[in-house]
Design a protein around this motif. Structure first.
Motif, mmCIF file in Angstrom:
data_model
loop_
_atom_site.group_PDB
_atom_site.id
_atom_site.type_symbol
_atom_site.label_atom_id
_atom_site.label_comp_id
_atom_site.label_asym_id
_atom_site.label_seq_id
_atom_site.Cartn_x
_atom_site.Cartn_y
_atom_site.Cartn_z
ATOM 1 N N CYS A 282 0.867 -1.190 0.000
ATOM 2 C CA CYS A 282 0.000 0.000 0.000
ATOM 3 C C CYS A 282 0.894 1.227 0.000
ATOM 4 O O CYS A 282 1.866 1.287 0.756
ATOM 5 C CB CYS A 282 -0.887 -0.014 1.246
ATOM 6 S SG CYS A 282 -1.819 1.512 1.496
ATOM 7 N N LEU A 283 0.543 2.216 -0.838
ATOM 8 C CA LEU A 283 1.333 3.453 -0.924
ATOM 9 C C LEU A 283 1.339 4.189 0.411
ATOM 10 O O LEU A 283 2.295 4.869 0.758
ATOM 11 C CB LEU A 283 0.719 4.350 -2.013
ATOM 12 C CG LEU A 283 1.351 5.710 -2.271
ATOM 13 C CD1 LEU A 283 2.761 5.579 -2.783
ATOM 14 C CD2 LEU A 283 0.516 6.495 -3.259
ATOM 15 N N GLY A 284 0.264 4.027 1.174
ATOM 16 C CA GLY A 284 0.110 4.819 2.394
ATOM 17 C C GLY A 284 0.401 4.053 3.671
ATOM 18 O O GLY A 284 -0.005 4.493 4.743
ATOM 19 N N GLN A 285 1.026 2.904 3.586
ATOM 20 C CA GLN A 285 1.354 2.143 4.799
ATOM 21 C C GLN A 285 2.829 1.767 4.781
ATOM 22 O O GLN A 285 3.450 1.692 3.729
ATOM 23 C CB GLN A 285 0.504 0.864 4.878
ATOM 24 C CG GLN A 285 -0.990 1.099 4.932
ATOM 25 C CD GLN A 285 -1.488 1.491 6.316
ATOM 26 O OE1 GLN A 285 -0.703 1.579 7.261
ATOM 27 N NE2 GLN A 285 -2.774 1.749 6.424
ATOM 28 N N GLU A 286 3.343 1.477 5.951
ATOM 29 C CA GLU A 286 4.766 1.166 6.099
ATOM 30 C C GLU A 286 5.125 -0.282 5.806
ATOM 31 O O GLU A 286 6.271 -0.585 5.485
ATOM 32 C CB GLU A 286 5.191 1.478 7.549
ATOM 33 C CG GLU A 286 5.463 2.917 7.791
ATOM 34 C CD GLU A 286 6.774 3.367 7.159
ATOM 35 O OE1 GLU A 286 7.028 3.068 5.985
ATOM 36 O OE2 GLU A 286 7.537 4.011 7.853
ATOM 37 N N ASP A 287 4.178 -1.189 5.982
ATOM 38 C CA ASP A 287 4.514 -2.607 5.850
ATOM 39 C C ASP A 287 5.052 -2.899 4.445
ATOM 40 O O ASP A 287 4.525 -2.415 3.452
ATOM 41 C CB ASP A 287 3.262 -3.461 6.121
ATOM 42 C CG ASP A 287 3.625 -4.938 6.180
ATOM 43 O OD1 ASP A 287 4.771 -5.263 6.574
ATOM 44 O OD2 ASP A 287 2.768 -5.773 5.817
ATOM 45 N N ALA A 288 6.134 -3.673 4.399
ATOM 46 C CA ALA A 288 6.760 -3.969 3.110
ATOM 47 C C ALA A 288 7.413 -5.340 3.183
ATOM 48 O O ALA A 288 7.665 -5.866 4.270
ATOM 49 C CB ALA A 288 7.806 -2.912 2.797
ATOM 50 N N ALA A 289 7.680 -5.905 2.007
ATOM 51 C CA ALA A 289 8.319 -7.218 1.964
ATOM 52 C C ALA A 289 9.599 -7.118 1.143
ATOM 53 O O ALA A 289 9.608 -6.482 0.081
ATOM 54 C CB ALA A 289 7.369 -8.217 1.316
ATOM 55 N N ASP A 290 10.643 -7.738 1.626
ATOM 56 C CA ASP A 290 11.903 -7.728 0.875
ATOM 57 C C ASP A 290 11.875 -8.850 -0.164
ATOM 58 O O ASP A 290 11.781 -10.025 0.184
ATOM 59 C CB ASP A 290 13.083 -7.932 1.838
ATOM 60 C CG ASP A 290 14.380 -8.121 1.064
ATOM 61 O OD1 ASP A 290 14.526 -7.485 -0.009
ATOM 62 O OD2 ASP A 290 15.231 -8.916 1.503
ATOM 63 N N LEU A 291 11.962 -8.475 -1.428
ATOM 64 C CA LEU A 291 11.999 -9.493 -2.486
ATOM 65 C C LEU A 291 13.415 -9.657 -3.037
ATOM 66 O O LEU A 291 13.662 -10.547 -3.846
ATOM 67 C CB LEU A 291 11.026 -9.126 -3.621
ATOM 68 C CG LEU A 291 9.546 -9.007 -3.226
ATOM 69 C CD1 LEU A 291 8.693 -8.748 -4.468
ATOM 70 C CD2 LEU A 291 9.046 -10.254 -2.507
ATOM 71 N N ARG A 292 14.320 -8.794 -2.584
ATOM 72 C CA ARG A 292 15.686 -8.882 -3.111
ATOM 73 C C ARG A 292 16.392 -10.150 -2.614
ATOM 74 O O ARG A 292 17.048 -10.845 -3.391
ATOM 75 C CB ARG A 292 16.485 -7.640 -2.704
ATOM 76 C CG ARG A 292 17.864 -7.592 -3.340
ATOM 77 C CD ARG A 292 18.573 -6.286 -3.051
ATOM 78 N NE ARG A 292 18.705 -6.039 -1.623
ATOM 79 C CZ ARG A 292 19.209 -4.928 -1.100
ATOM 80 N NH1 ARG A 292 19.598 -3.946 -1.899
ATOM 81 N NH2 ARG A 292 19.310 -4.774 0.194
ATOM 82 N N ALA A 293 16.202 -10.461 -1.331
ATOM 83 C CA ALA A 293 16.878 -11.650 -0.780
ATOM 84 C C ALA A 293 16.392 -12.930 -1.478
ATOM 85 O O ALA A 293 17.227 -13.711 -1.971
ATOM 86 C CB ALA A 293 16.682 -11.723 0.725
ATOM 87 N N PRO A 294 15.074 -13.143 -1.586
ATOM 88 C CA PRO A 294 14.654 -14.355 -2.298
ATOM 89 C C PRO A 294 15.034 -14.352 -3.781
ATOM 90 O O PRO A 294 15.316 -15.395 -4.363
ATOM 91 C CB PRO A 294 13.125 -14.385 -2.128
ATOM 92 C CG PRO A 294 12.744 -13.038 -1.647
ATOM 93 C CD PRO A 294 13.933 -12.453 -0.968
ATOM 94 N N LEU A 295 15.080 -13.145 -4.379
ATOM 95 C CA LEU A 295 15.473 -13.046 -5.796
ATOM 96 C C LEU A 295 16.917 -13.506 -5.968
ATOM 97 O O LEU A 295 17.249 -14.272 -6.868
ATOM 98 C CB LEU A 295 15.330 -11.596 -6.256
ATOM 99 C CG LEU A 295 15.687 -11.304 -7.709
ATOM 100 C CD1 LEU A 295 14.510 -11.634 -8.611
ATOM 101 C CD2 LEU A 295 16.060 -9.833 -7.896
ATOM 102 N N ARG A 296 17.764 -13.006 -5.065
ATOM 103 C CA ARG A 296 19.191 -13.317 -5.186
ATOM 104 C C ARG A 296 19.518 -14.679 -4.582
ATOM 105 O O ARG A 296 20.583 -15.243 -4.853
ATOM 106 C CB ARG A 296 20.024 -12.226 -4.498
ATOM 107 C CG ARG A 296 19.961 -10.925 -5.304
ATOM 108 C CD ARG A 296 20.816 -9.825 -4.713
ATOM 109 N NE ARG A 296 20.817 -8.667 -5.604
ATOM 110 C CZ ARG A 296 21.284 -7.468 -5.280
ATOM 111 N NH1 ARG A 296 21.772 -7.253 -4.070
ATOM 112 N NH2 ARG A 296 21.253 -6.487 -6.151
ATOM 113 N N GLY A 297 18.575 -15.182 -3.754
ATOM 114 C CA GLY A 297 18.859 -16.420 -3.015
ATOM 115 C C GLY A 297 18.820 -17.664 -3.872
ATOM 116 O O GLY A 297 19.353 -18.704 -3.480
ATOM 117 N N SER A 298 18.183 -17.578 -5.031
ATOM 118 C CA SER A 298 18.053 -18.783 -5.857
ATOM 119 C C SER A 298 17.863 -18.388 -7.317
ATOM 120 O O SER A 298 17.142 -17.425 -7.603
ATOM 121 C CB SER A 298 16.842 -19.584 -5.377
ATOM 122 O OG SER A 298 16.449 -20.499 -6.375
#
Ligand code: SAM
Ligand code: SF4
Length: 341
Positions: A282-298
Motif C-alpha cells: 500500500c502506498l500509504g502504509q509502512e509494511d513492506a516485503a523484501d523481495l531482493r533476498a529471495p530473488l538473489r537467493g536462488s
C-alpha cells in the motif's frame, strides 16, 4: 539437499478479495528535478550497490507478470534518467508481444522524452503520464527547482509525434497553481491529452516546505472549475485511482485523484516495487516485503514466489493519510520518489 518447492503459478488475490493485476515499479530513486512537494533540495540517494540491476528488475517484473499482473508502470524518481533503462523497457516489451501483459507504461517528468519517445513507441508503449503542474516557466522552475519547462514541452511534442497518448498529471498546490486549472484544462484538452489533478500526499520530509500550506482539497478545486466548465461524471477508468469527468466545453477528460478527501482503497488492484526490491502493498502504509533476498537467493523463482504470496496475504485494507494541524509529521516517512507515484 531437499528439492526446491515447485513454482506457485497462482494469481494474486489479497485477503479482501482484491485481484492484484497492476504493478508499479520505481526503477530509480534519483531524479533530475527536485519538486518541492516530492523531495528536499539536498536529498541523499541510495548507494548504487543497494539498487537492483536492470536484469534483476526484469526478472522480478516478469515473475509478477507470470502471477497475473496485466499492467506494468515504470516510475521513479525519474525512470528515464536511469542509465540504460531502455534495455529494461525492451525486455518487458516481450510480454506485450506474447500477450501476457496488456500494458507497459511509464510516469515521467518529461525531461528525457524527446530522446526516448520514438523508442518507447517502437517497444509497444502506448500511453505515458507526464507530470506538469504549471504552464508558467518561472513557476515551473520554482516548483521543480531544477526543471526547464521548454525541455518538457519538447518532450511532449516528441511523444505526440511518436503516436504516444499523453496524460498530464498535475499536483494541486494551494497558492501555487490553484488559479491555473482552467488554463491547464484548455491547454491539455486542446492538445488531445487527458488532465488529472492529484491531491498532495503527506509523504517524506521536505526540508522546510510546509505540507499543510501546500494542501488543497480537490473538492474545492472541483467546485471552482465547475464555475467555468460543465463536468459530467463518466465511468472511464485506466486501472488507476482517478475518477474521470468529461469537460463538455472542451470534450476532454479531467480526472481527480483524491486519496485524502475520498478513499479509493476498496478497488485497489496494485502493489509497488522499489528499486531495491522492496514490495509495498500500500502506498500509504509502512509494511513492506523484501523481495531482493529471495530473488538473489536462488536462480529459480520458487523462493521469490513464496515471498510474493506471503506479501500479498498482508495487503492492508487501506491507507491512513491525514493532513491537518494535529499531524505535523508525514503519515509516511518515505518520499514518493521511493515508491513511485
Ligand atoms: N519523476 C516522475 C514524475 O514526476 O512524473 C515519476 C515519479 S513522481 C514521484 C510520480 C508522481 O508523483 C508525479 O506526478 C508527482 O507529481 C507525484 N507526487 C510526488 N510527490 C507527491 C506528493 N507528495 N503528493 C502527491 N503527488 C506527488
Ligand atoms: Fe522528480 Fe517526479 Fe519527484 Fe519531481 S515528482 S522530484 S520529477 S520524482
Amino acid at each position: 539437499m531437499a528439492p526446491e518447492a515447485p513454482y506457485i503459478e497462482s494469481v494474486m488475490i489479497d485477503p479482501f478479495g482484491r485481484h492484484i493485476t497492476y504493478l508499479r515499479v520505481s526503477v530509480t530513486d534519483r531524479c533530475d528535478f527536485r519538486c518541492v512537494y516530492c523531495m528536499a533540495e539536498d536529498m541523499t540517494f541510495l548507494p548504487k550497490a543497494e539498487v537492483l540491476s536492470l536484469e534483476e528488475l526484469e526478472r522480478l517484473c516478469s515473475a509478477f507478470v507470470r502471477r497475473g499482473v496485466r499492467k506494468l508502470r515504470l516510475t521513479g524518481g525519474e525512470p528515464l534518467v536511469r542509465k540504460n533503462v531502455m534495455s529494461l523497457f525492451r525486455g518487458l516489451g516481450r510480454h506485450l508481444e506474447t500477450g501476457a501483459l496488456d500494458e507497459l507504461t511509464l510516469t515521467t517528468n518529461g525531461s528525457q522524452l524527446a530522446k526516448y519517445a520514438r523508442e518507447l513507441a517502437a517497444i509497444g508503449v502506448k500511453r505515458v503520464n507526464v507530470s506538469m503542474d504549471t504552464l508558467d516557466k518561472q513557476k515551473f522552475r520554482q516548483l521543480t527547482r531544477w526543471g526547464d519547462l521548454d525541455q518538457v514541452m519538447r518532450g511532449i511534442d516528441a511523444a505526440q509525434d511518436a503516436g504516444l497518448h499523453i496524460k498530464i498529471n498535475a499536483v494541486a498546490l494551494r497558492g501555487v497553481n490553484d488559479t491555473e486549472f482552467d488554463q491547464l484544462i484548455r491547454w491539455s484538452h486542446g492538445r488531445g491529452m487527458d488532465l488529472v489533478l492529484i491531491e498532495v500526499m503527506p509523504m517524506g520530509e521536505l526540508g522546510g516546505e510546509a505540507r499543510l500550506d501546500q494542501y488543497l482539497p480537490l473538492s474545492l478545486a472541483r467546485t471552482d472549475i465547475a464555475r467555468h466548465f460543465t463536468l459530467t461524471e463518466t465511468d472511464y477508468r485506466t486501472g488507476g485511482p482517478a475518477r474521470y469527468f468529461t469537460v463538455e466545453e472542451t470534450g476532454g477528460r479531467l480526472g481527480f485523484i483524491t486519496p485524502l478527501t475520498h478513499n479509493f482503497c476498496e478497488s485497489c488492484n496494485r502493489v509497488r516495487l522499489t528499486c531495491t526490491g522492496t514490495l509495498y502493498m500500500c502506498l500509504g502504509q509502512e509494511d513492506a516485503a523484501d523481495l531482493r533476498a529471495p530473488l538473489r537467493g536462488s536462480p529459480s523463482d520458487a523462493l521469490l514466489d513464496q515471498a510474493i504470496s506471503e506479501a500479498i496475504a498482508r495487503k492492508p485494507k487501506g491507507h491512513d493519510f491525514i493532513i491537518d494541524r494535529r499531524h505535523k509529521a508525514p503519515a509516511v516517512p518515505r518520499h514518493m520518489s521511493v515508491t513511485g507515484g
